[in-house]
Design a protein around this motif. Structure first.
Motif, mmCIF file in Angstrom:
data_model
loop_
_atom_site.group_PDB
_atom_site.id
_atom_site.type_symbol
_atom_site.label_atom_id
_atom_site.label_comp_id
_atom_site.label_asym_id
_atom_site.label_seq_id
_atom_site.Cartn_x
_atom_site.Cartn_y
_atom_site.Cartn_z
ATOM 1 N N GLU A 110 0.524 -1.509 -0.044
ATOM 2 C CA GLU A 110 -0.177 0.062 -0.242
ATOM 3 C C GLU A 110 1.493 1.211 -0.110
ATOM 4 N N ALA A 111 0.683 2.155 -0.643
ATOM 5 C CA ALA A 111 1.627 3.593 -0.982
ATOM 6 C C ALA A 111 1.371 3.962 0.812
ATOM 7 N N TYR A 112 0.555 3.797 1.188
ATOM 8 C CA TYR A 112 0.842 4.349 2.989
ATOM 9 C C TYR A 112 1.807 4.097 4.052
ATOM 10 N N SER A 113 2.142 2.758 3.122
ATOM 11 C CA SER A 113 2.798 1.980 4.256
ATOM 12 C C SER A 113 4.366 2.377 4.749
ATOM 13 N N TYR A 114 4.294 3.016 6.122
ATOM 14 C CA TYR A 114 5.945 3.732 6.129
ATOM 15 C C TYR A 114 6.928 3.040 6.059
ATOM 16 N N LEU A 115 7.058 1.410 6.805
ATOM 17 C CA LEU A 115 8.222 1.028 6.309
ATOM 18 C C LEU A 115 7.199 -0.704 6.520
ATOM 19 N N VAL A 116 7.733 -1.390 5.361
ATOM 20 C CA VAL A 116 7.728 -2.715 4.919
ATOM 21 C C VAL A 116 9.514 -3.430 4.184
ATOM 22 N N LYS A 117 9.830 -4.353 4.824
ATOM 23 C CA LYS A 117 10.897 -5.502 4.123
ATOM 24 C C LYS A 117 10.192 -6.180 4.030
ATOM 25 N N ALA A 173 26.866 -1.585 -4.496
ATOM 26 C CA ALA A 173 25.941 -0.075 -5.060
ATOM 27 C C ALA A 173 26.459 0.800 -5.015
ATOM 28 N N PRO A 174 25.738 2.151 -5.487
ATOM 29 C CA PRO A 174 26.755 3.654 -5.368
ATOM 30 C C PRO A 174 26.615 3.385 -4.259
ATOM 31 N N LYS A 175 27.511 4.562 -4.503
ATOM 32 C CA LYS A 175 27.692 5.199 -3.199
ATOM 33 C C LYS A 175 27.383 6.547 -3.134
ATOM 34 N N ASP A 176 26.180 6.494 -3.373
ATOM 35 C CA ASP A 176 25.347 8.379 -3.638
ATOM 36 C C ASP A 176 24.245 7.279 -3.423
ATOM 37 N N PRO A 177 23.887 7.962 -1.719
ATOM 38 C CA PRO A 177 22.571 7.367 -1.275
ATOM 39 C C PRO A 177 21.237 8.011 -1.712
ATOM 40 N N ALA A 178 21.058 9.317 -2.847
ATOM 41 C CA ALA A 178 19.913 9.364 -3.268
ATOM 42 C C ALA A 178 19.728 8.212 -4.513
ATOM 43 N N SER A 179 20.808 7.873 -5.451
ATOM 44 C CA SER A 179 21.230 6.832 -6.295
ATOM 45 C C SER A 179 20.392 5.898 -6.534
ATOM 46 N N ARG A 180 20.442 5.327 -4.708
ATOM 47 C CA ARG A 180 20.026 3.920 -4.254
ATOM 48 C C ARG A 180 18.262 3.905 -3.814
ATOM 49 N N ILE A 181 17.556 5.337 -4.433
ATOM 50 C CA ILE A 181 15.989 5.116 -3.850
ATOM 51 C C ILE A 181 15.285 4.927 -5.331
ATOM 52 N N LEU A 182 14.221 4.252 -5.451
ATOM 53 C CA LEU A 182 13.421 4.374 -6.871
ATOM 54 C C LEU A 182 12.396 4.346 -5.987
ATOM 55 N N PRO A 183 11.878 5.027 -7.320
ATOM 56 C CA PRO A 183 10.518 5.035 -7.033
ATOM 57 C C PRO A 183 9.517 3.388 -6.568
ATOM 58 N N LEU A 184 8.829 3.245 -5.946
ATOM 59 C CA LEU A 184 8.131 1.720 -5.556
ATOM 60 C C LEU A 184 7.074 1.855 -6.661
ATOM 61 N N PRO A 185 7.120 0.280 -7.121
ATOM 62 C CA PRO A 185 6.283 -0.482 -8.262
ATOM 63 C C PRO A 185 4.934 -0.290 -7.695
ATOM 64 N N GLY A 224 9.258 1.562 1.657
ATOM 65 C CA GLY A 224 8.445 2.579 2.350
ATOM 66 C C GLY A 224 8.259 3.963 1.666
ATOM 67 N N MET A 225 6.662 4.989 2.367
ATOM 68 C CA MET A 225 7.181 5.849 2.006
ATOM 69 C C MET A 225 6.773 5.932 0.626
ATOM 70 N N LYS A 226 6.442 5.031 -0.280
ATOM 71 C CA LYS A 226 7.030 5.366 -1.785
ATOM 72 C C LYS A 226 8.113 4.825 -2.335
ATOM 73 N N LYS A 227 8.733 4.113 -1.926
ATOM 74 C CA LYS A 227 10.142 4.014 -2.327
ATOM 75 C C LYS A 227 10.563 2.380 -1.852
ATOM 76 N N PHE A 228 11.578 2.209 -2.852
ATOM 77 C CA PHE A 228 12.639 1.257 -2.915
ATOM 78 C C PHE A 228 13.820 1.990 -2.950
ATOM 79 N N PHE A 229 14.505 0.919 -1.664
ATOM 80 C CA PHE A 229 15.331 1.172 -0.726
ATOM 81 C C PHE A 229 16.244 0.358 -1.460
ATOM 82 N N ILE A 230 16.990 0.365 -2.235
ATOM 83 C CA ILE A 230 18.418 -0.511 -2.774
ATOM 84 C C ILE A 230 19.799 -0.571 -1.373
ATOM 85 N N PRO A 231 19.806 -2.132 -0.922
ATOM 86 C CA PRO A 231 20.432 -2.418 0.052
ATOM 87 C C PRO A 231 21.610 -1.663 0.197
#
Length: 709
Positions: free
Chosen positions: A562-569, A632-644, A620-627
């Protein structure tokens, strides 16, 4: 009213004969009582036998329509089963409107007999036979012509027999009698559901007469009803007004009839013109093909003659190499020359020829090829074009494949729509083929569909397919829709439910009854747990796993967050670490794990990764976080993708790898190694307000059937 002028209204749509004991169906169409029974028997037999042709021969008079047979086939393919626990609901394919009508649990016994229509049919029969008299039922042979019929006795009498059987001063003398007839109807219309009760009310919802028991506790308890006299008066007034209006428009009706007669003639002329134009078009194609055929045959014949000439010349040259023949024979004669001058003069040129013949003999090679591979005509593309040759109409809308409603999961569900939600096509043809870079030729697989969706189950995993659809109305077809490409899951779909026993915390998590959705409840219990703490926020993750494990092979499953989800693993956990997962959950929001806590970030990440009992990624928060891994890329922003909108996980136990996918496009977002030494289970963790829904498997169910209805 001229009785003979209304014959069309008195014909049963099933047997195409005059009505006999007509019954009123819920759709308000009339069918003979006998026809209803025969159609039901044929329909039930066809349903039981899967709609086979052999089962459709139960009656020589009744044949189930092609559309009804097609619905039977789709019902059987979708797996609809009846059992003793299912309420008996009789489906009847109405021959009038071509729809499947639900007759309810009582079936035929719940239908009213149309006595009014029966009376009109009888008057028509009498008018048709005119001179054919109705004979007395009680006269001794030879019987006399009847003069009246008793509605109470349901018999016809001559004057003498009527007096004998209805003597004055008896109860029979009070019987109602009419003119000679064979149509005997009851004086009182009884309720088919409550056979001892007469109908005295009219249900405005179901549009049928009912008795007081139907209204008190039957199927019409909550329906709006009116008295029979009121319904009679209202309906008669409405019918009279409508008839008067139609009669007043008689001149307009006649004008329309004249116009329709002209249209009939115009249709005949236009059809002949269309036939002529179609014949001319095909004649042009025949002419082009004949010209191409003649040119191809001429080219083959010319090449054949040239090759034969070359080979024949070569044959003659080699025959000259034989003893006492040709060149060898001539050389043998030259050798007999004794004069040196004359011999040298002739032998020099002859020796050159002999040397050439010797060389050609050592390296023999035919002067021409015998195969005609260069003259093979490739007509594959032309055959496809000719196969699609049909009438194209601007009036038939081009369907469009709906990419949002279409799904690729355990099966492929392809849905399409027409612009403006029109449904002008009678049938659709869906074509698809697998995209293969190595194979240049394309072979489309074809399937015909009555509705606007189709479930396909013969597609390969981890493959891309192109789909297109077109509509047909008779012999007219629309152009092909735009081709749409979908990709199948990378592995067979793995089915499971959320486990409501192993480690399930029902205080923080809530499952739906089918165990396909889980929601975290960050409510009062969490507040009570945090109330005792004065420093920091020690919130833990609530874990839940699948009820089925994977021991080997490659598998794929999908879910929605769900789009409103705060944190899901989400991820996987081996069976030997499940206890650690539920009993040693780490505090992920403690100050100890904050980015600015003063600890070295690298050592902190290493400690965090090594402490995890399972392989999970964070959403979480409509984002997909690459571990955060070394790759992985060093820049944290490049590890954050839109949540499909839909996520998928592919676990390959044989290779020891797990991938996380955008399940809508079947694109891999992140892949890593995983220890598959034990049985692997799908794992989920939720914190705060969050919800996860497992993707439902694609099934045929009733989708196409309901679309058709």
């Amino acid at each position: 009213v001229a009785i003979k002028g209304i014959e069309r209204e008195l014909i049963c749509p099933a047997c195409k004969e005059l009505f006999t004991h007509p019954l009123i169906l819920p759709c308000q169409h009339n069918v003979c009582h006998k026809c209803v029974k025969e159609i039901l028997f044929a329909f039930e037999d066809s349903f039981a036998d899967g709609g086979s042709e052999s089962s459709n021969q139960s009656s020589p008079r009744i044949r189930i329509s092609a559309s009804s047979m097609d619905r039977i086939d789709r019902i059987n393919r979708s797996g609809i089963k009846r059992n003793s626990l299912t309420p008996r609901s009789t489906l009847f394919p109405c021959p009038g409107c071509q729809r499947d009508i639900d007759l309810g649990e009582r079936g035929i016994n719940g239908l009213f007999r149309n006595f009014t229509l029966e009376t009109i049919v009888e008057r028509y029969r009498q008018a048709a036979r005119a001179a054919i008299a109705i004979m007395c039922d009680f006269c001794k042979p030879p019987p006399q012509e009847s003069t009246k019929s008793c509605m109470d006795c349901s018999a016809s009498y001559c004057n003498e027999c009527f007096k004998i059987h209805h003597p004055w001063g008896t109860v029979k003398a009070q019987h109602e009698y009419v003119g000679p007839t064979t149509n005997f109807r009851p004086k009182i219309l009884m309720c088919p559901e409550h056979e001892m009760e007469r109908v005295n009310m009219y249900c405005e919802i179901c549009r049928r007469p009912v008795c007081h028991l139907c209204k008190l506790g039957g199927g019409h308890a909550n329906h709006r009803v009116t008295t029979m006299s009121t319904a009679y008066k209202t309906l008669k007034e409405k019918l009279s007004k409508d008839i008067e209006y139609l009669i007043s428009k008689e001149s307009q009706v006649k004008a329309h009839i004249t116009q329709l007669d002209l249209l009939l003639k115009e249709t005949e002329c236009n059809s002949e013109r269309a036939k002529q134009e179609a014949s001319q078009s095909f004649e042009k194609l025949y002419q082009v093909l004949e010209e191409k055929k003649s040119a191809a045959l001429r080219a083959i014949e010319t090449s054949k003659n040239i090759r034969l000439e070359k080979l024949q010349t070569q044959v003659e040259e080699y025959q000259g190499l034989l003893e006492n023949n040709g060149l060898v024979g001539y050389a043998q004669e030259v050798l007999k020359e004794t004069d040196p001058s004359c011999f040298v003069q002739t032998a020099k040129q002859l020796h050159v020829r002999i040397q050439k013949a010797t060389e050609s003999l050592k390296s023999f090679r035919p002067a021409a090829e015998t195969t005609f591979e260069d003259f093979v005509v490739d007509t594959a593309k032309q055959e496809d074009i000719l196969g699609d040759l049909s009438f194209h109409s601007n009036g038939l809308e081009i369907p469009e494949i709906n990419e949002e409603k279409s799904r690729m999961y355990n099966k492929a569900l392809i849905c399409w729509e027409c612009p403006g939600n029109t449904d002008s096509a009678d049938i659709y043809v869906l074509e698809y083929h697998k995209l293969n870079r190595e194979d240049e030729s394309v072979t489309w697989q074809k399937t015909e569909v009555c509705g606007k969706s189709k479930v396909l189950s013969d597609l390969d995993d981890d493959s891309s397919y192109a789909f297109r659809v077109r509509g047909y109305k008779g012999s007219i077809c629309s152009p092909w829709s735009r081709e749409v490409i979908f990709r199948t899951p990378p592995a067979p779909v793995f089915s499971f439910l959320f486990d409501d026993k192993c480690g399930y915390n029902n205080e923080h998590l809530q499952l739906n009854p089918r165990r396909t959705s889980v929601e975290s409840r960050a409510g009062f219990p969490l507040l009570l747990g945090s109330e005792r703490l004065q420093v920091g926020c020690y919130t833990t993750l609530d874990y839940i796993i699948g009820d089925t494990g994977i021991a080997k092979g490659k598998h794929f499953w999908a879910f929605h967050v769900e789009a409103y989800s705060y944190l899901v693993k989400v991820g996987v956990v081996p069976s030997n670490k499940i206890q650690k997962l539920f009993h040693n959950t780490h505090d992920v929001t403690s100050p100890r794990y904050e980015q600015d806590s003063g600890h070295d970030s690298g050592s902190e990440d290493a400690f965090f990764d090594s402490s995890q009992p399972c392989t999970l990624v964070t959403l979480g928060m409509k984002k997909f976080f690459i571990p955060a891994t070394p790759a992985a890329p060093k820049d944290p922003a490049s590890r954050i993708l839109p949540l499909p909108s839909c996520l998928g996980i592919c676990l390959d136990c044989d290779r020891g790898r797990v991938g996380f996918y955008d399940a809508g496009r079947m694109k891999c977002l992140y892949e890593c190694e995983v220890d598959c030494s034990g049985i692997m289970y799908p794992a989920f963790a939720l914190m705060g307000g969050a919800a996860v829904h497992l993707e439902e498997a694609v099934t045929a169910k009733y989708r196409e059937y309901h679309d058709d209805i």
